[in-house]
Design a protein around this motif. Structure first.
Motif, short mmCIF file in Angstrom:
data_model
loop_
_atom_site.label_atom_id
_atom_site.label_comp_id
_atom_site.label_asym_id
_atom_site.label_seq_id
_atom_site.Cartn_x
_atom_site.Cartn_y
_atom_site.Cartn_z
N GLU A 101 -4.00 3.04 -30.41
CA GLU A 101 -3.57 2.27 -29.12
C GLU A 101 -3.94 0.66 -28.76
O GLU A 101 -3.56 0.73 -28.08
CB GLU A 101 -5.68 2.97 -29.14
CG GLU A 101 -6.28 2.15 -27.92
CD GLU A 101 -7.22 3.25 -27.50
OE1 GLU A 101 -8.12 3.81 -28.28
OE2 GLU A 101 -8.25 3.36 -26.27
N ASP A 102 -4.39 0.00 -29.78
CA ASP A 102 -4.46 -1.30 -29.97
C ASP A 102 -2.88 -1.85 -29.56
O ASP A 102 -2.63 -3.27 -29.16
CB ASP A 102 -5.26 -1.61 -31.10
CG ASP A 102 -6.54 -1.77 -30.82
OD1 ASP A 102 -7.12 -0.99 -29.65
OD2 ASP A 102 -7.27 -2.18 -31.62
N GLY B 105 -0.86 -0.49 -17.81
CA GLY B 105 -1.04 0.67 -17.05
C GLY B 105 -2.08 1.88 -17.54
O GLY B 105 -3.18 1.25 -18.09
N GLN B 106 -2.75 2.67 -17.06
CA GLN B 106 -3.70 3.95 -17.06
C GLN B 106 -3.55 4.56 -18.80
O GLN B 106 -2.18 5.10 -18.52
CB GLN B 106 -4.13 4.93 -16.98
CG GLN B 106 -5.73 4.71 -15.83
CD GLN B 106 -6.13 5.67 -15.75
OE1 GLN B 106 -7.01 6.10 -16.33
NE2 GLN B 106 -5.26 6.84 -14.79
N LEU B 107 -4.03 4.13 -19.76
CA LEU B 107 -3.38 4.68 -21.15
C LEU B 107 -4.42 5.27 -21.88
O LEU B 107 -5.78 5.92 -21.76
CB LEU B 107 -3.15 3.41 -22.35
CG LEU B 107 -2.30 3.64 -23.53
CD1 LEU B 107 -1.78 4.01 -23.75
CD2 LEU B 107 -2.94 2.39 -24.29
N PHE B 108 -3.95 6.40 -22.20
CA PHE B 108 -4.70 7.37 -23.14
C PHE B 108 -4.16 7.55 -23.75
O PHE B 108 -2.76 7.76 -24.02
CB PHE B 108 -4.34 9.04 -22.16
CG PHE B 108 -5.46 8.42 -20.68
CD1 PHE B 108 -6.80 8.77 -21.01
CD2 PHE B 108 -4.55 9.20 -19.74
CE1 PHE B 108 -7.43 8.81 -19.42
CE2 PHE B 108 -5.40 8.61 -18.41
CZ PHE B 108 -6.73 8.73 -18.09
N LEU B 109 -4.88 8.14 -25.03
CA LEU B 109 -4.10 8.61 -26.43
C LEU B 109 -4.78 10.23 -26.57
O LEU B 109 -6.27 10.32 -26.59
CB LEU B 109 -5.04 7.79 -27.42
CG LEU B 109 -3.72 6.65 -28.00
CD1 LEU B 109 -3.66 6.05 -27.27
CD2 LEU B 109 -4.16 6.89 -29.69
N ALA B 110 -3.82 10.95 -26.60
CA ALA B 110 -4.28 12.16 -26.47
C ALA B 110 -4.89 13.10 -27.56
O ALA B 110 -4.32 12.52 -29.03
CB ALA B 110 -2.96 13.51 -26.53
N HIS C 286 -6.82 12.54 -13.98
CA HIS C 286 -7.97 12.23 -14.74
C HIS C 286 -8.01 12.49 -15.99
O HIS C 286 -8.03 13.90 -16.32
CB HIS C 286 -9.09 12.65 -13.73
CG HIS C 286 -8.64 12.10 -12.46
ND1 HIS C 286 -9.84 10.99 -12.10
CD2 HIS C 286 -7.59 12.44 -11.87
CE1 HIS C 286 -8.69 10.89 -10.65
NE2 HIS C 286 -7.81 11.53 -10.60
N ARG C 287 -8.44 12.66 -16.79
CA ARG C 287 -9.10 13.54 -18.23
C ARG C 287 -10.41 14.16 -17.82
O ARG C 287 -11.26 13.47 -17.90
CB ARG C 287 -9.39 12.37 -19.92
CG ARG C 287 -9.74 13.40 -20.82
CD ARG C 287 -9.35 12.73 -22.15
NE ARG C 287 -9.15 10.90 -22.67
CZ ARG C 287 -8.56 10.63 -23.23
NH1 ARG C 287 -8.02 11.01 -24.22
NH2 ARG C 287 -8.65 9.21 -23.79
N ARG C 288 -10.16 15.47 -18.53
CA ARG C 288 -11.12 16.12 -17.98
C ARG C 288 -12.02 16.22 -19.39
O ARG C 288 -11.32 16.38 -20.21
CB ARG C 288 -10.66 17.81 -17.33
CG ARG C 288 -10.48 17.40 -16.47
CD ARG C 288 -10.65 16.99 -15.19
NE ARG C 288 -10.38 16.49 -13.50
CZ ARG C 288 -10.72 15.63 -12.88
NH1 ARG C 288 -11.92 15.36 -12.66
NH2 ARG C 288 -10.61 15.56 -11.25
#
Lengths: 331, 331
Positions: B292-293, B301-306, B321-323
């Motif tokens: 992630e880092d 931008g908007q970053l997510f780790l699934a 959006h993460r639900r």
């Protein structure tokens, strides 16, 4: 001997039961005892193994009872993962003839290369093949919608005690000679007498024997094989009432059918498995207790209904013990 | 649009992550919105689905990025289970050429009959084929050890509002005529004028678009496809440091490589997945935070780790959006 259920559901997985797989090993003192075998390998078996102490590196052989997907679709992924762990030891794959084209077809279409060799053994040619160093494995043909087998695992050797009374009477001094005989080595005494171990060892205990059935609508087919077995593991997919509703098409056994056959064969321990996913815990669905109650009506030995991650130990006296579950969360 | 990760591990499952699979659907008001698609189907995908609201009966299509086992070994079991649920609707299977012999070979060797037809679509012939009623699907070739593709899913239609100001100015009375135009139907007025919907609807918003990448060591290959995408889902198997240690042989992307490409393409939402099983929670193993880092250093931008069972919704304004996780216990 020890075995652990990795899946106990028939056909499809449920939230609490995976499709069929069973880990098994002998508990001898020998080095070979680290090796273990798998009987059937439904999808998700490698996921179950992740939650147990069994290691893919010590897996010696996989025995497939029949080629229905709920008994073999976990094979390709398990082989691939063993490969990624850089396993190099050969792995025996024992099963019906289509097992080899199944595995080789998947390997070809998915470009799966393995760093270890696979030794395919056709189940019909199993007799006389030493698949495992410590267990004699025999196959018995069952009755299902496709060719299907049960595998029996019998200890190859049992501990035998020295006939100390006769040795004393024959004037053989305790010490080196006794130790050699105990370890199966011939001894030449100072007076020229030759002692062969088989003449000075007491008869061993009965070798432990476990039968693992595949899908089968005629459990009586195992009558002969079960006569000297300590444990019969066999499907009881549903109750008689459900079987009548479903009809004989799927060619499975009811609890009563399996329990009756086990009673007739005099097998002291019966473990039922391969339950229809209709049996769910709670939710008002039919309870697995119906299967158990039906079996108890006709079987007076020690009866168990397998759950995923249940681990059993068959001790030297032939007693079967259910051990605390390993693998943490059974879901 | 909505998507949920059913597996986020690369190569082998871990205790908390399964191998790759992603469920995806559009959230339109139409009946078609009940249908959903699967991108990749690693072993155990059907087990994950059991813990979610997705139903195999509503599954319209499965898109396979490439034929490595951790992306497709769950297919046979999922097909078998859909069959046992008596599904009859056709199922589209989109993927590389070996997908068909893989599935058909398994079906033949394991005597798997299905009560529903499979429509195979070769990924190289996908253009112009309407696999889904509500989403346009395009494939982009990637760079991996075997042929591999990304799939993009773009809304086929967006809601369009009536140009009420012009209708009023043209003297078209509110009521039946407006409703017909809104629903895309031509209107003939009492005075003989013919109104075509396309002339009286305002331009629609930008269609939502999600790209789901397969394994890939050159994320820049998606630059063009990503330019108008709202979300890029792409592998970031490990960090640069690990990639240097492992070498380029496996042909995966580092977090930096993927994040840089996403930044260059200007894609507003990036979801990283397909993490090496070396990243375990706790246990002193390398932390997924390193991945992630590294990505955050180059991507703004908007970053997510699934994580497995993570569910995302891309709203009409393009916000991702993460639900809250569905499926209960993520293990």
């Amino acid at each position: 001997m020890e075995f652990q259920f990795l899946g106990t559901s028939s056909g499809t997985p449920s939230k609490s039961r995976n499709v069929t797989a069973l880990a098994l090993r002998s508990l001898g003192a020998s080095r070979a005892a680290r090796h273990w075998s798998l009987v059937d390998c439904g999808e998700g078996t490698q996921h179950r193994i992740l939650r147990t102490p069994w290691s893919l590196n010590d897996l010696a052989a996989i025995f497939i009872t029949h080629m229905h997907g709920d008994h073999c679709y976990g094979l390709p992924g398990l082989l691939a993962s063993a490969g990624m762990m850089n396993r190099t030891a050969p792995l025996a794959l024992v099963g019906p003839a289509p097992l080899r084209p199944f595995v080789e077809g998947v390997m070809a279409t998915t470009e799966l290369g393995l760093p270890f060799p696979i030794a395919f053994v056709d189940v019909t040619a199993l007799e006389g093949v030493e698949v495992l160093p410590d267990l004699v494995v025999r196959a018995t043909a069952l009755s299902h919608r496709m060719p299907c087998w049960a595998y029996s695992f019998t200890e190859r050797q049992v501990e035998r005690k020295l006939d100390t009374a006769r040795l004393d009477a024959a004037g053989v001094a305790r010490g080196e000679a006794w130790g050699a005989l105990q370890h199966g080595r011939e001894v030449v005494l100072a007076d020229g007498r030759v002692l062969r171990p088989e003449d000075w060892l007491l008869p061993g205990r009965k070798p432990r024997k476990v039968i693992v059935g595949g899908d089968n609508d005629t459990p009586g087919l195992l009558a002969e094989e079960a006569r000297d077995a300590g444990v019969l593991i066999h499907e009881a997919t549903y109750t008689e009432a459900v079987l009548r509703k479903v009809g004989p098409g799927p060619r499975h056994s009811s609890a009563r059918m399996t329990a009756s056959a086990a009673a007739a064969a005099g097998v002291p321990n019966l473990v039922l498995t391969h339950f229809s996913p209709r049996y769910q815990d709670g939710e008002g669905a039919p309870s697995i207790r119906e299967v158990e109650d039906e079996a108890r009506e006709v079987y007076r030995g020690q009866l168990f209904l397998a759950r995923d991650f249940d681990r059993f130990e068959l001790d030297r006296e032939g007693q079967l013990h259910r051990r605390p579950r390993e693998g943490g969360n059974p879901s």
